[in-house]
Design an enzyme around this catalytic site. Structure first.
Site, PDB file in Angstrom:
ATOM      1  N   CYS A  69       0.834  -1.206   0.000  1.00  0.00           N
ATOM      2  CA  CYS A  69       0.000   0.000   0.000  1.00  0.00           C
ATOM      3  C   CYS A  69       0.873   1.263   0.000  1.00  0.00           C
ATOM      4  O   CYS A  69       1.569   1.542   0.984  1.00  0.00           O
ATOM      5  CB  CYS A  69      -0.916  -0.035   1.222  1.00  0.00           C
ATOM      6  SG  CYS A  69      -1.796   1.495   1.558  1.00  0.00           S
ATOM      7  N   CYS A  72       0.065   3.774   2.745  1.00  0.00           N
ATOM      8  CA  CYS A  72       0.522   3.238   4.040  1.00  0.00           C
ATOM      9  C   CYS A  72       2.006   3.525   4.235  1.00  0.00           C
ATOM     10  O   CYS A  72       2.428   3.975   5.304  1.00  0.00           O
ATOM     11  CB  CYS A  72       0.286   1.734   4.121  1.00  0.00           C
ATOM     12  SG  CYS A  72      -1.427   1.211   4.035  1.00  0.00           S
TER      13      CYS A  72
END
Length: 144
Positions: A69, A72
């Site tokens: 991600c 993230c």
């Protein structure tokens, strides 16, 4: 309010009782003797996750994330800065939802990154999306 509280060690995951007035005094774990409050996010897994969110009387901020991600990874430094800023007021942790999907599933995480704040097993709030450090700190402070 009690003069002491339970804090789960970020190293050995044992529950410790610590006097509230000693939170800023670099208290060590009674079991492994490592610092209880490091100011760094703790990586949790299926075994340590329920210990931290269920037993800690200090709020636990969990970042539900995955290595693939982009947002993230982008938020990781800001999350670490927020952990340092709130070192004596909350514990910060990370749960890799790809490595531990069975642990994240009961929380119905639909997008990542998602942060949730827990105290003694109760979810106090949740927010999704990458945030800068200051916004993470403000959001956590509004819940604790």
């Amino acid at each position: 309010m009690s003069d002491s509280l339970h804090v789960v060690c970020p190293h050995c995951h044992k529950t410790n009782r610590i006097a509230r007035d000693q939170l800023g005094d670099s208290a060590n774990c009674g079991s492994c003797h490592q610092p209880l409050l490091t100011g760094e996010p703790v990586n949790l897994d299926a075994v340590s996750f329920p210990k931290h969110i269920g037993r800690s009387q200090l709020p636990v901020v969990v970042d539900f994330w995955a290595p693939w991600c982009g947002p993230c990874r982008m938020m990781a430094p800001a999350y670490a800065q927020a952990a340092q800023a709130l070192q004596t007021r909350a514990q910060f942790a990370k749960l890799d939802t790809e490595a531990h999907p069975e642990t994240a599933a009961p929380f119905g995480i639909r997008s990542i990154p998602t942060m949730a704040v827990f105290r003694e097993g109760v979810e106090l709030g949740r927010i999704s999306g990458a945030l800068p450090s200051g916004e993470i700190v403000r959001w956590v402070e509004s819940l604790i």
